[in-house]
Design a protein around this motif. Structure first.
Motif, PDB file in Angstrom:
ATOM      1  N   ILE A 163       0.860  -1.181   0.000  1.00 58.89           N
ATOM      2  CA  ILE A 163       0.000   0.000   0.000  1.00 58.89           C
ATOM      3  C   ILE A 163       0.893   1.225   0.000  1.00 58.89           C
ATOM      4  CG2 ILE A 163      -1.778   1.274   1.251  1.00 58.89           C
ATOM      5  CD1 ILE A 163      -2.610  -1.354   2.565  1.00 58.89           C
ATOM      6  N   GLU A 164       0.546   2.223  -0.799  1.00 64.04           N
ATOM      7  CA  GLU A 164       1.289   3.479  -0.781  1.00 64.04           C
ATOM      8  C   GLU A 164       0.333   4.646  -0.640  1.00 64.04           C
ATOM      9  OE1 GLU A 164       3.081   4.761  -4.565  1.00 64.04           O
ATOM     10  OE2 GLU A 164       2.270   2.919  -5.438  1.00 64.04           O
ATOM     11  N   ALA A 165       0.781   5.673   0.052  1.00 63.84           N
ATOM     12  CA  ALA A 165      -0.058   6.820   0.349  1.00 63.84           C
ATOM     13  C   ALA A 165      -0.120   7.792  -0.820  1.00 63.84           C
ATOM     14  CB  ALA A 165       0.463   7.542   1.588  1.00 63.84           C
ATOM     15  N   ALA A 166      -1.266   8.458  -0.938  1.00 68.18           N
ATOM     16  CA  ALA A 166      -1.451   9.547  -1.897  1.00 68.18           C
ATOM     17  C   ALA A 166      -2.384  10.553  -1.240  1.00 68.18           C
ATOM     18  CB  ALA A 166      -2.032   9.033  -3.210  1.00 68.18           C
ATOM     19  N   ARG A 167      -1.804  11.416  -0.392  1.00 68.80           N
ATOM     20  CA  ARG A 167      -2.558  12.378   0.417  1.00 68.80           C
ATOM     21  C   ARG A 167      -3.549  11.638   1.309  1.00 68.80           C
ATOM     22  NH1 ARG A 167      -3.508  17.745  -3.418  1.00 68.80           N
ATOM     23  NH2 ARG A 167      -1.314  17.998  -4.007  1.00 68.80           N
ATOM     24  N   ASP A 168      -4.844  11.933   1.178  1.00 69.77           N
ATOM     25  CA  ASP A 168      -5.846  11.287   2.035  1.00 69.77           C
ATOM     26  C   ASP A 168      -6.369   9.992   1.429  1.00 69.77           C
ATOM     27  OD1 ASP A 168      -5.657  13.269   3.926  1.00 69.77           O
ATOM     28  OD2 ASP A 168      -7.264  14.459   3.061  1.00 69.77           O
ATOM     29  N   TYR A 169      -5.652   9.472   0.454  1.00 70.38           N
ATOM     30  CA  TYR A 169      -6.058   8.240  -0.205  1.00 70.38           C
ATOM     31  C   TYR A 169      -4.913   7.229  -0.149  1.00 70.38           C
ATOM     32  CZ  TYR A 169      -9.865  11.091  -1.928  1.00 70.38           C
ATOM     33  OH  TYR A 169     -10.960  11.909  -1.992  1.00 70.38           O
ATOM     34  N   ALA A 170      -5.245   5.991  -0.446  1.00 76.11           N
ATOM     35  CA  ALA A 170      -4.238   4.945  -0.455  1.00 76.11           C
ATOM     36  C   ALA A 170      -4.370   4.135  -1.737  1.00 76.11           C
ATOM     37  CB  ALA A 170      -4.408   4.025   0.757  1.00 76.11           C
ATOM     38  N   LEU A 171      -3.235   3.835  -2.349  1.00 72.82           N
ATOM     39  CA  LEU A 171      -3.216   2.949  -3.509  1.00 72.82           C
ATOM     40  C   LEU A 171      -3.006   1.535  -2.998  1.00 72.82           C
ATOM     41  CD1 LEU A 171      -0.970   5.005  -5.973  1.00 72.82           C
ATOM     42  CD2 LEU A 171      -3.459   5.056  -5.710  1.00 72.82           C
ATOM     43  N   ILE A 172      -4.000   0.693  -3.213  1.00 72.92           N
ATOM     44  CA  ILE A 172      -3.985  -0.686  -2.719  1.00 72.92           C
ATOM     45  C   ILE A 172      -3.542  -1.578  -3.869  1.00 72.92           C
ATOM     46  CG2 ILE A 172      -5.312  -2.504  -1.612  1.00 72.92           C
ATOM     47  CD1 ILE A 172      -5.213   0.054   0.038  1.00 72.92           C
ATOM     48  N   HIS A 173      -2.340  -2.135  -3.765  1.00 73.75           N
ATOM     49  CA  HIS A 173      -1.789  -2.953  -4.849  1.00 73.75           C
ATOM     50  C   HIS A 173      -1.982  -4.439  -4.556  1.00 73.75           C
ATOM     51  CE1 HIS A 173       0.253   0.525  -6.656  1.00 73.75           C
ATOM     52  NE2 HIS A 173       0.646   0.854  -5.439  1.00 73.75           N
ATOM     53  N   THR A 174      -2.657  -5.133  -5.469  1.00 74.02           N
ATOM     54  CA  THR A 174      -2.736  -6.594  -5.412  1.00 74.02           C
ATOM     55  C   THR A 174      -1.889  -7.150  -6.553  1.00 74.02           C
ATOM     56  OG1 THR A 174      -4.659  -6.813  -6.882  1.00 74.02           O
ATOM     57  CG2 THR A 174      -5.098  -6.349  -4.548  1.00 74.02           C
ATOM     58  N   ALA A 175      -1.917  -8.443  -6.741  1.00 76.63           N
ATOM     59  CA  ALA A 175      -1.111  -9.052  -7.806  1.00 76.63           C
ATOM     60  C   ALA A 175      -1.596  -8.647  -9.189  1.00 76.63           C
ATOM     61  CB  ALA A 175      -1.127 -10.568  -7.667  1.00 76.63           C
ATOM     62  N   THR A 176      -2.877  -8.306  -9.315  1.00 80.64           N
ATOM     63  CA  THR A 176      -3.438  -8.045 -10.639  1.00 80.64           C
ATOM     64  C   THR A 176      -3.985  -6.637 -10.836  1.00 80.64           C
ATOM     65  OG1 THR A 176      -5.589  -8.916  -9.907  1.00 80.64           O
ATOM     66  CG2 THR A 176      -4.066 -10.461 -10.968  1.00 80.64           C
ATOM     67  N   LYS A 177      -4.323  -5.930  -9.750  1.00 84.94           N
ATOM     68  CA  LYS A 177      -4.947  -4.618  -9.899  1.00 84.94           C
ATOM     69  C   LYS A 177      -4.474  -3.664  -8.815  1.00 84.94           C
ATOM     70  CE  LYS A 177      -9.287  -5.998 -12.134  1.00 84.94           C
ATOM     71  NZ  LYS A 177     -10.776  -5.953 -12.050  1.00 84.94           N
ATOM     72  N   THR A 178      -4.704  -2.375  -9.080  1.00 86.43           N
ATOM     73  CA  THR A 178      -4.481  -1.333  -8.091  1.00 86.43           C
ATOM     74  C   THR A 178      -5.815  -0.644  -7.834  1.00 86.43           C
ATOM     75  OG1 THR A 178      -2.187  -0.955  -8.739  1.00 86.43           O
ATOM     76  CG2 THR A 178      -3.292   0.829  -7.566  1.00 86.43           C
ATOM     77  N   TYR A 179      -6.180  -0.518  -6.568  1.00 84.77           N
ATOM     78  CA  TYR A 179      -7.426   0.120  -6.179  1.00 84.77           C
ATOM     79  C   TYR A 179      -7.110   1.417  -5.439  1.00 84.77           C
ATOM     80  CZ  TYR A 179      -9.208  -4.633  -6.911  1.00 84.77           C
ATOM     81  OH  TYR A 179      -9.519  -5.854  -7.435  1.00 84.77           O
ATOM     82  N   ILE A 180      -8.053   2.357  -5.474  1.00 81.39           N
ATOM     83  CA  ILE A 180      -7.897   3.618  -4.764  1.00 81.39           C
ATOM     84  C   ILE A 180      -8.908   3.652  -3.623  1.00 81.39           C
ATOM     85  CG2 ILE A 180      -7.961   6.127  -4.928  1.00 81.39           C
ATOM     86  CD1 ILE A 180      -7.298   5.869  -7.877  1.00 81.39           C
ATOM     87  N   LEU A 181      -8.404   3.791  -2.406  1.00 84.52           N
ATOM     88  CA  LEU A 181      -9.243   3.782  -1.213  1.00 84.52           C
ATOM     89  C   LEU A 181      -9.095   5.105  -0.484  1.00 84.52           C
ATOM     90  CD1 LEU A 181     -10.978   2.190   0.900  1.00 84.52           C
ATOM     91  CD2 LEU A 181      -8.806   1.530   1.973  1.00 84.52           C
ATOM     92  N   ARG A 182     -10.204   5.681  -0.074  1.00 84.88           N
ATOM     93  CA  ARG A 182     -10.141   6.915   0.714  1.00 84.88           C
ATOM     94  C   ARG A 182      -9.823   6.541   2.153  1.00 84.88           C
ATOM     95  NH1 ARG A 182     -11.970  12.201   0.079  1.00 84.88           N
ATOM     96  NH2 ARG A 182     -12.171  13.315   2.047  1.00 84.88           N
ATOM     97  N   ALA A 183      -8.571   6.646   2.520  1.00 78.24           N
ATOM     98  CA  ALA A 183      -8.114   6.311   3.877  1.00 78.24           C
ATOM     99  C   ALA A 183      -6.695   6.822   4.050  1.00 78.24           C
ATOM    100  CB  ALA A 183      -8.162   4.806   4.114  1.00 78.24           C
TER     101      ALA A 183
END
Length: 249
Positions: A163-183
């Motif tokens: 997981i990597e931070a992007a201000r008030d959001y987090a980029l959630i990296h799995t083996a196949t996709k990246t999701y954007i979560l507000r956290a």
């Protein structure tokens, strides 16, 4: 709105076209796919004008990763990617050189689709029953619910590589996709089991068993190389904790 194009002249033309459109605010631009992911996570635009062939991550790859992201209009010089673009639910597909009236039509279409989706989500939220807290809420989360265009997708913590931070959001990296979560990272630190996702920096978590190599330079500098090819810096204050978690001497 965000413009993503590796050609400065093309990006500038789109920006000038958008300037006079009512209700349109340009929040920035990006020159490649990786920068686009960062800008989308940071700025949260409603619409992205996205080139397809760019250095690094392609526009199609970016669009596939936006499970809970903005509407997408592809702007490209290549017609052959249109079928694939519409398979991933793009609002429109514009060929360069872009005509102003055609761009305006795509923007209106994106606005209508977003308004319809938001209305549907409000109805769905009002109808959704309030569930009583389950056993998982007493401890660490076993899954994350991430908003996407048509609702929510469940991502199990066991699937997350880093997981990597992007201000008030987090980029959630799995083996196949990246999701954007507000956290924020602080919120995730309270929700995630450190044995499964170890915080290695104030802006990063890494799954311990996803670490393929550890690079050391002196006593306080450490970098983790993961199985998917990412290099993650370890914060100075996290080095001891990371060393212990990985069983390093």
């Amino acid at each position: 709105m965000l413009v993503v194009d590796d050609e400065p002249l093309a990006a500038d033309w789109l920006a000038r076209c958008l300037k006079d459109m009512p209700g349109v605010e340009l929040v920035g631009s990006a020159a490649d796919g990786d920068e686009a992911m960062e800008k989308i996570a940071a700025e949260r635009p409603d619409l992205v004008l996205l080139d397809i062939q760019m250095p690094g991550r392609s526009g199609l790859s970016v669009a596939r990763a936006l499970e809970n992201g903005p509407e997408v209009v592809f702007v490209t010089a290549f017609a052959e990617h249109a079928p694939e673009a519409f398979e991933i639910e793009a609002v429109d597909y514009l060929l360069k050189p872009v005509q102003v009236d055609r761009l305006a039509e795509a923007v209106r279409r994106a606005r209508r689709r977003r308004e319809m989706r938001e209305a549907y989500e409000r109805v769905e939220a009002a109808a959704r029953p309030q569930e009583a807290p389950g056993p998982e809420t007493a401890g660490y989360d076993e899954e994350l619910w991430i908003r996407r265009r048509d609702g929510y997708v469940r991502v199990r913590v066991d699937q997350i590589r880093r997981i990597e931070a992007a201000r008030d959001y987090a980029l959630i990296h799995t083996a196949t996709k990246t999701y954007i979560l507000r956290a924020t990272m602080s919120e995730l630190a309270e929700r995630l089991d450190p044995a499964k996702l170890l915080r290695v920096h104030r802006s990063a978590f890494v799954r311990p068993d996803a670490v393929a190599r550890v690079e050391r330079s002196g006593r306080s500098a450490m970098r983790l190389h993961t199985e998917d090819g990412a290099a993650v810096e370890v914060g100075v204050s996290y080095v001891k904790r990371v060393s212990e978690a990985l069983g390093l001497d």
